[in-house]
Design a protein around this motif. Structure first.
Motif, PDB file in Angstrom:
ATOM      1  N   THR A 272      47.497  32.545  29.338  1.00 41.33           N
ATOM      2  CA  THR A 272      46.296  32.472  28.578  1.00 41.33           C
ATOM      3  C   THR A 272      45.167  31.947  29.318  1.00 41.33           C
ATOM      4  N   ALA A 273      45.287  30.929  30.018  1.00 42.21           N
ATOM      5  CA  ALA A 273      44.159  30.389  30.689  1.00 42.21           C
ATOM      6  C   ALA A 273      43.532  31.381  31.651  1.00 42.21           C
ATOM      7  N   ASP A 274      44.349  32.069  32.611  1.00 39.07           N
ATOM      8  CA  ASP A 274      43.885  33.244  33.159  1.00 39.07           C
ATOM      9  C   ASP A 274      43.192  34.364  32.475  1.00 39.07           C
ATOM     10  N   THR A 275      43.759  34.626  31.304  1.00 37.34           N
ATOM     11  CA  THR A 275      43.037  35.559  30.585  1.00 37.34           C
ATOM     12  C   THR A 275      41.813  35.321  29.776  1.00 37.34           C
ATOM     13  N   PHE A 276      41.831  34.022  29.631  1.00 33.06           N
ATOM     14  CA  PHE A 276      40.331  33.340  29.068  1.00 33.06           C
ATOM     15  C   PHE A 276      39.359  33.182  29.795  1.00 33.06           C
ATOM     16  N   ARG A 277      39.879  32.841  31.286  1.00 35.82           N
ATOM     17  CA  ARG A 277      38.851  32.716  32.228  1.00 35.82           C
ATOM     18  C   ARG A 277      38.212  34.169  32.729  1.00 35.82           C
ATOM     19  N   GLN A 278      39.107  35.447  32.639  1.00 29.89           N
ATOM     20  CA  GLN A 278      38.759  36.453  33.053  1.00 29.89           C
ATOM     21  C   GLN A 278      37.812  37.302  32.149  1.00 29.89           C
ATOM     22  N   GLN A 279      37.889  37.083  30.719  1.00 26.18           N
ATOM     23  CA  GLN A 279      37.383  37.914  29.787  1.00 26.18           C
ATOM     24  C   GLN A 279      35.983  37.331  29.216  1.00 26.18           C
ATOM     25  N   THR A 280      35.453  38.197  28.444  1.00 31.27           N
ATOM     26  CA  THR A 280      34.235  37.837  27.587  1.00 31.27           C
ATOM     27  C   THR A 280      34.658  38.241  26.394  1.00 31.27           C
ATOM     28  N   LYS A 281      33.718  37.958  25.309  1.00 24.41           N
ATOM     29  CA  LYS A 281      34.159  38.318  23.697  1.00 24.41           C
ATOM     30  C   LYS A 281      35.563  37.928  23.429  1.00 24.41           C
ATOM     31  N   VAL A 282      35.864  36.750  23.794  1.00 21.15           N
ATOM     32  CA  VAL A 282      37.164  36.267  23.464  1.00 21.15           C
ATOM     33  C   VAL A 282      36.914  34.703  22.833  1.00 21.15           C
ATOM     34  N   ILE A 283      37.985  34.306  22.153  1.00 23.11           N
ATOM     35  CA  ILE A 283      38.018  32.866  21.439  1.00 23.11           C
ATOM     36  C   ILE A 283      39.314  32.161  21.612  1.00 23.11           C
ATOM     37  N   MET A 284      39.324  31.074  22.124  1.00 24.73           N
ATOM     38  CA  MET A 284      40.552  30.462  22.357  1.00 24.73           C
ATOM     39  C   MET A 284      40.554  29.199  21.224  1.00 24.73           C
ATOM     40  N   PHE A 285      41.695  29.119  20.607  1.00 20.81           N
ATOM     41  CA  PHE A 285      42.056  27.857  19.844  1.00 20.81           C
ATOM     42  C   PHE A 285      42.803  27.199  20.402  1.00 20.81           C
ATOM     43  N   SER A 286      42.552  25.770  20.692  1.00 22.18           N
ATOM     44  CA  SER A 286      43.388  25.051  21.545  1.00 22.18           C
ATOM     45  C   SER A 286      43.377  23.338  21.097  1.00 22.18           C
ATOM     46  N   SER A 287      44.362  22.912  21.527  1.00 25.66           N
ATOM     47  CA  SER A 287      44.531  21.285  21.419  1.00 25.66           C
ATOM     48  C   SER A 287      43.826  20.839  22.824  1.00 25.66           C
ATOM     49  N   ASP A 288      43.815  19.657  22.942  1.00 27.36           N
ATOM     50  CA  ASP A 288      43.278  18.854  24.110  1.00 27.36           C
ATOM     51  C   ASP A 288      43.737  19.208  25.279  1.00 27.36           C
ATOM     52  N   VAL A 289      44.774  20.004  25.431  1.00 28.05           N
ATOM     53  CA  VAL A 289      45.254  20.451  26.774  1.00 28.05           C
ATOM     54  C   VAL A 289      44.350  21.133  27.767  1.00 28.05           C
ATOM     55  N   SER A 290      42.966  21.678  26.978  1.00 37.86           N
ATOM     56  CA  SER A 290      41.844  22.286  27.649  1.00 37.86           C
ATOM     57  C   SER A 290      40.695  21.278  27.591  1.00 37.86           C
ATOM     58  N   ALA A 291      40.743  20.207  27.051  1.00 31.90           N
ATOM     59  CA  ALA A 291      39.644  19.457  26.986  1.00 31.90           C
ATOM     60  C   ALA A 291      38.766  18.919  28.252  1.00 31.90           C
ATOM     61  N   ARG A 292      39.610  18.640  29.327  1.00 34.60           N
ATOM     62  CA  ARG A 292      39.019  18.128  30.541  1.00 34.60           C
ATOM     63  C   ARG A 292      39.599  19.156  31.646  1.00 34.60           C
ATOM     64  N   GLY A 293      38.594  18.938  32.675  1.00 35.49           N
ATOM     65  CA  GLY A 293      38.832  19.291  34.157  1.00 35.49           C
ATOM     66  C   GLY A 293      39.022  20.788  34.384  1.00 35.49           C
ATOM     67  N   VAL A 294      39.692  21.608  33.378  1.00 39.41           N
ATOM     68  CA  VAL A 294      39.786  22.984  33.757  1.00 39.41           C
ATOM     69  C   VAL A 294      38.638  23.816  33.700  1.00 39.41           C
ATOM     70  N   ASP A 295      38.261  24.585  34.440  1.00 39.26           N
ATOM     71  CA  ASP A 295      36.827  25.164  34.463  1.00 39.26           C
ATOM     72  C   ASP A 295      37.149  26.653  34.139  1.00 39.26           C
ATOM     73  N   TYR A 296      36.658  26.927  32.930  1.00 37.51           N
ATOM     74  CA  TYR A 296      36.367  28.283  32.295  1.00 37.51           C
ATOM     75  C   TYR A 296      34.876  28.668  32.364  1.00 37.51           C
ATOM     76  N   PRO A 297      34.620  29.545  33.352  1.00 38.09           N
ATOM     77  CA  PRO A 297      33.009  30.162  33.463  1.00 38.09           C
ATOM     78  C   PRO A 297      32.660  30.773  32.129  1.00 38.09           C
ATOM     79  N   ASP A 298      31.465  30.509  31.931  1.00 37.07           N
ATOM     80  CA  ASP A 298      30.504  31.029  30.940  1.00 37.07           C
ATOM     81  C   ASP A 298      30.993  30.658  29.404  1.00 37.07           C
ATOM     82  N   VAL A 299      31.651  29.823  29.104  1.00 34.86           N
ATOM     83  CA  VAL A 299      32.060  29.404  27.711  1.00 34.86           C
ATOM     84  C   VAL A 299      30.472  29.170  26.982  1.00 34.86           C
ATOM     85  N   SER A 300      30.198  29.725  26.202  1.00 33.71           N
ATOM     86  CA  SER A 300      28.983  30.008  25.338  1.00 33.71           C
ATOM     87  C   SER A 300      29.129  28.941  24.115  1.00 33.71           C
ATOM     88  N   LEU A 301      30.109  28.890  23.472  1.00 31.38           N
ATOM     89  CA  LEU A 301      30.121  27.746  22.357  1.00 31.38           C
ATOM     90  C   LEU A 301      31.383  26.986  22.528  1.00 31.38           C
TER      91      LEU A 301
END
Length: 448
Positions: A272-301
């Motif tokens: 899932t992380a790889d998919t979100f990192r590579q795609q645009t026009k996508v939304i990820m619903f997350s708990s705090d496992v994604s809150a820190r450190g992990v780098d996802y490029p071009d998050v607009s919101l």
């Protein structure tokens, strides 16, 4: 070169111990990897020695560091491996039979190997040259202090130690004393005032609890409409169960939603992380496992659903506006949570009241089917239970009574599409301390 790299690289290349205060999204991973690889490449490495150990608080961050390290050592004869929980420990043991120069690990998994001395790992760590604690404050927040102290006992005193931390809580003092040399260098690339990305446009949307899902729908639709080809959105929820339920609802409403939380397997989360990192026009619903450190490029919101704490608000917000780019942050609070904004009073947050649209939308239509859909109904029930569990631990902060929480739970249950609050196991109710307050008790199932 980023600010943190400019400040830390000269000192780290000299081999000095460093405590660096640095925000996420500032290039700190490369700041500690570059001098580490340089040191290993030049050193007289002992046979079968692990030369560098990087401890990370989460599987996702450890995996990301491993990827970056492998890229950086493409043209070196330096091997990197990553040991994290939720993966095959037998596969780790096979890797330990081979040469490992850089080991990235979560503390719990490394402790498993040390306790059993898999692959003679204790001997291999006796020649360690560099120890790195990334997101050191988060390591402590997640209860890894004892694991870290135990790991330190296996490591040689003559080594370089590097600590990167976004904040400097008092709990970090003890680790500093035992991990760092007395003459270590402290480098602050944040300062007292610049605690978050000030260029990120931040808004707080206040609504009634029953309108919270509608507020999220409106926020997502407005952002997608304004950025039809370039939107990449992360929505944070207070619990994994809430993230899972909402992901299912919005996916059924034809939103391009990915699901990321601790109840998913490590393999699923990595994909899932790889998919979100590579795609645009996508939304990820997350708990705090994604809150820190992990780098996802071009998050607009970044959207935050419900109250959290100040540090977590900042770290979640840090998923957008990275590397100097623009970004937007929205926190959606029910009216009973709005006093949380007092904790963020020094932040440039615009307050906004939500205006409910009477017109039914695609998510409303899905919610109407909850009682008839066994899977969604089960997930709604789990989300309701986790709602009570999360807020019962925050009653003092919210100045709520347990009776008021039970009443809010009823509102939340109906907002999820349930006809009323579902029954819970008596043991669960007792564990939350909510007995004798009118919660429905699940009838015990008698075995035949």
């Amino acid at each position: 070169m980023t600010k943190v790299q400019e400040a830390t690289l000269p000192v780290l290349l000299q081999g000095q111990d460093v405590l660096a205060k640095s925000k996420t999204g500032t290039g700190k991973t490369m700041a500690f990897l570059l001098p580490t690889v340089e040191k290993i490449a030049k050193a007289n490495v002992a046979k079968d020695a692990i030369s560098a150990l990087i401890l990370s608080p989460t599987r996702e961050l450890a995996t990301q560091i491993d990827v970056e390290a492998k890229k950086l050592t493409t043209f070196h004869t330096i091997s990197t491996e990553c040991f994290v929980g939720g993966t095959s420990i037998e596969l780790d043991q096979k890797k330990l039979k081979k040469s490992i120069d850089i080991l990235v690990a979560t503390p719990g998994r490394l402790q498993d190997h040390l306790r059993n001395n898999h692959g003679n790992v204790i001997e291999k760590l006796k020649h360690l040259q560099v120890l790195i604690l990334d997101e050191a404050d988060r390591l402590l927040d997640m209860g890894f202090r004892r694991d870290i102290e135990a790991i330190l006992d296996y490591l040689p005193a003559q080594r370089q130690t590097i600590l990167f931390s976004a904040t400097l809580p008092e709990s970090l003092d003890a680790i500093q004393r035992v991990a760092l040399k007395k003459d270590h260098i402290f480098i602050d690339t944040v300062g007292d005032q610049e605690q978050t990305n000030t260029h990120v446009n931040q808004t707080a949307l206040i609504c009634q609890l029953q309108d919270q899902i509608g507020a999220l729908y409106s926020t997502l639709k407005a952002h997608i409409h304004a950025n039809p080809n370039q939107h990449k959105i992360i929505v944070f929820f207070p619990t994994a169960r809430a993230a899972g339920f909402m992901a299912s609802v919005f996916e059924a409403a034809k939103f391009p939603v990915l699901e990321m939380h601790s109840r998913k397997s490590q393999a699923y989360r990595t994909r899932t992380a790889d998919t979100f990192r590579q795609q645009t026009k996508v939304i990820m619903f997350s708990s705090d496992v994604s809150a820190r450190g992990v780098d996802y490029p071009d998050v607009s919101l970044v959207v935050q659903m419900g109250m959290t704490d100040r540090d977590q608000y900042i770290h979640r917000l840090g998923r957008t506006g990275r590397a100097g780019k623009d970004g937007k942050g929205m926190i959606i609070l029910s009216d009973f949570e709005k006093h949380f904004l007092d904790e963020l009073s020094d932040m440039p947050i615009t307050h906004q009241e939500f205006e409910c649209d009477a017109k039914k939308n695609a998510v409303d239509k899905v919610l109407k089917t909850i009682e008839k859909n066994a899977d969604l109904k089960a997930k709604a029930t789990q989300a309701y239970q986790s709602f009570l569990g999360f807020y019962v631990s925050n009653l003092k902060r919210l100045n709520l009574s347990k009776q008021q929480l039970v009443a809010l739970g009823e509102v939340y249950a109906k907002a999820t599409g349930l006809q009323s609050s579902p029954p819970l196991q008596k043991r669960t109710i007792n564990m939350m301390g909510l007995e004798n307050l009118g919660l429905k008790i699940q009838k015990p199932q008698h075995r035949r």
